[in-house]
Design an enzyme around this catalytic site. Structure first.
Site, short mmCIF file in Angstrom:
data_model
loop_
_atom_site.label_atom_id
_atom_site.label_comp_id
_atom_site.label_asym_id
_atom_site.label_seq_id
_atom_site.Cartn_x
_atom_site.Cartn_y
_atom_site.Cartn_z
N ASN A 1 0.85 -1.20 0.00
CA ASN A 1 0.00 0.00 0.00
C ASN A 1 0.88 1.24 0.00
OD1 ASN A 1 0.51 0.85 2.87
ND2 ASN A 1 -0.29 -1.20 3.22
N ASP B 1 -4.05 -6.70 4.92
CA ASP B 1 -5.10 -7.56 5.47
C ASP B 1 -5.12 -8.90 4.73
OD1 ASP B 1 -6.15 -5.72 7.32
OD2 ASP B 1 -7.20 -4.66 5.71
N1 CTP Z 1 -3.69 -4.24 11.77
C1 CTP Z 1 -2.98 -5.28 12.32
N2 CTP Z 1 -2.83 -6.44 11.63
C2 CTP Z 1 -3.41 -6.62 10.43
C3 CTP Z 1 -4.15 -5.56 9.88
C4 CTP Z 1 -4.25 -4.37 10.58
O1 CTP Z 1 -2.46 -5.14 13.41
N3 CTP Z 1 -3.27 -7.76 9.80
C5 CTP Z 1 -3.83 -2.99 12.55
C6 CTP Z 1 -3.28 -1.75 11.87
O2 CTP Z 1 -1.95 -1.52 12.21
C7 CTP Z 1 -4.17 -0.66 12.41
C8 CTP Z 1 -5.51 -1.36 12.53
O3 CTP Z 1 -5.20 -2.73 12.71
O4 CTP Z 1 -3.79 -0.23 13.69
C9 CTP Z 1 -6.29 -1.19 11.27
O5 CTP Z 1 -7.32 -2.08 11.22
P1 CTP Z 1 -7.78 -2.80 9.89
O6 CTP Z 1 -8.84 -3.72 10.28
O7 CTP Z 1 -6.69 -3.38 9.13
O8 CTP Z 1 -8.27 -1.59 9.08
P2 CTP Z 1 -8.36 -1.57 7.54
O9 CTP Z 1 -7.11 -2.06 6.93
O10 CTP Z 1 -8.78 -0.19 7.20
O11 CTP Z 1 -9.43 -2.69 7.27
P3 CTP Z 1 -11.00 -2.62 6.87
O12 CTP Z 1 -11.01 -3.09 5.49
O13 CTP Z 1 -11.62 -3.57 7.83
O14 CTP Z 1 -11.45 -1.22 7.08
#
Ligand code: CTP
Length: 403
Positions: free
Chosen positions: A208, A277
């Site tokens: 990203n 993710d």
């Molecule tokens: N995070 C994490 N481990 C992952 C993904 C995210 O620790 N595998 C953490 C990020 O560092 C951040 C928070 O979780 O502090 C973000 O949440 P996340 O659910 O990943 O948000 P988005 O990527 O925006 O996902 P969504 O599509 O659910 O909005």
């Protein structure tokens, strides 16, 4: 500045300090003035440069001469930095000798009241000489700050410790002594920053656009408060702040492992990294366009923050980050609950100046207690300081309430 061979770098240091907003006045030892002419500093600073107790005494607009040029330089300053500082300067400072403008100016500044930063640079044998080692110890004891020089090839042709540590380190040291506090002294803070990468094949990755700036600013902010900071970061374009322990990682698994190792006993975890993710199944050989259907099979990665919330000591404060464009506060609140963290910092990248790639950000901070704090648009650096302070204020209010 004294006449360490690195003194030509002091010109650039002055420029960096000016860029950081400082007004800089220069005092050169007589030998330093032989190497870098005072006229250069005068042209760049617009200020009189001091070189001797006996000449160039300053006079004000009315034509009154200052009979105390050393006091003139020492009075009203926020900090004094000697960069570079020779072995001789350290010796004189430790012995309390004032035999020229620079050393008398140094004596006219009490290091317990006004921060004094010394930047020794010299040959490695000189740096390790028992007299120089003892002088450094005496100076530290008296409240002087000493920036440890870098190690590597030296101007004299030898290798070792004694190199100019770099303007970033010197500016950061000044930042700490001028702006720092001890609120987090004795505490460990873990910060994740930047992006992760998941391999598609040996040549391609899924990633990203996170720059690392927000996490780096948080690491600096926690360090400024005296914390022992571990900064776990993915690939970034900007360099991490100096003086914090950095752990460079690339994949989600590597970041997860680094967080797992750093978390026990930490006071805070700021999970500012933009973690993938999803992860593709990595192909062993490069995917060829003619032989591939263009479909990537993705699986969910481990949620580092959620796992940290399950593993943590009850005293560790966890802060997650969210990027939302719709139902921002509602979604941030459910993220806070599903991940089990104490705070969520949320921003909307559709807003001007917020989120990825910017040097500024506008966020809201949601607490477990339901409180929402809005922060206006500001630099990530200032925002990080405000966030760290805010969380600290709330934590100390909680501890006081529990007592
Ligand atoms: N995070 C994490 N481990 C992952 C993904 C995210 O620790 N595998 C953490 C990020 O560092 C951040 C928070 O979780 O502090 C973000 O949440 P996340 O659910 O990943 O948000 P988005 O990527 O925006 O996902 P969504 O599509 O659910 O909005």
């Amino acid at each position: 500045m004294t006449s360490g061979i690195a003194c030509y770098k002091a010109v650039d240091l002055m420029r960096d300090l000016q860029r950081a907003g400082a007004r800089v006045r220069v005092v050169e030892s007589a030998s330093a003035a032989e190497l870098v002419r005072p006229a250069l500093f005068e042209a760049l600073s617009g200020e009189h440069v001091g070189t001797s107790l006996w000449e160039g005494w300053s006079h004000d607009e009315e034509g009154d001469y200052s009979q105390f040029p050393h006091l003139d330089f020492a009075r009203g300053i926020d900090a004094l930095v000697v960069a570079p500082a020779t072995a001789s300067l350290l010796g004189k400072a430790a012995a309390g000798i004032g035999d020229d403008l620079l050393t008398t100016t140094l004596l006219a500044v009490d290091p317990r009241k006004t921060p004094v930063v010394l930047v020794p640079t010299m040959n490695a044998t000189m740096y390790a000489h028992p007299a120089v080692v003892a002088n450094r110890a005496v100076l530290r004891e008296r409240g002087y700050w000493i920036v440890t020089p870098d190690e590597g090839p030296l101007a004299c042709g030898e290798e070792g410790i004694g190199r100019w540590p770099g303007n970033r380190s010197i500016v950061a040291a000044l930042d700490r002594v001028v702006n720092g506090t001890t609120r987090l002294e004795g505490h460990r803070v873990v910060v994740t920053a930047g992006r992760t990468e998941e391999d598609v094949d040996p040549a391609r990755t899924l990633t990203n656009r996170a720059s690392g700036r927000m996490g780096f600013a948080l690491a600096r902010a926690a360090w400024l408060q005296g914390a022992d900071v571990t900064l776990i970061h993915g690939p970034t374009e900007v360099p991490p702040p100096p003086f914090v322990r950095t752990v460079a990682v690339r994949t989600v698994a590597e970041m997860s492992e680094a967080v797992r190792a750093a978390l026990p006993g930490a006071a805070q975890l700021w999970m500012a990294a933009a973690v993938n993710d999803w992860s593709p199944e990595s192909a062993e050989h490069k995917l060829k366009k003619d032989e591939w259907d263009g479909v990537l099979q993705l699986t969910r990665t481990e949620d580092i923050l959620a796992r940290a919330a399950a593993d943590r000591d009850p005293t560790t404060v966890l802060v997650g980050f969210a990027v939302e464009t719709d139902d921002i506060l509602g979604r941030a609140r459910s993220k806070l609950e599903s991940k089990g963290c104490d705070y969520v910092v949320v921003n909307n990248p559709l807003e001007e100046g917020a989120g990825f790639g910017h040097t500024t950000n506008r966020v809201a901070l949601l607490g477990r207690d339901g409180a929402i704090t809005d922060f206006e648009l500001m630099s990530k650096r200032e925002l990080a300081e405000r966030l760290v302070n805010h969380v600290l204020d709330q934590q100390s209010a909680l501890t006081t309430a529990e007592r």
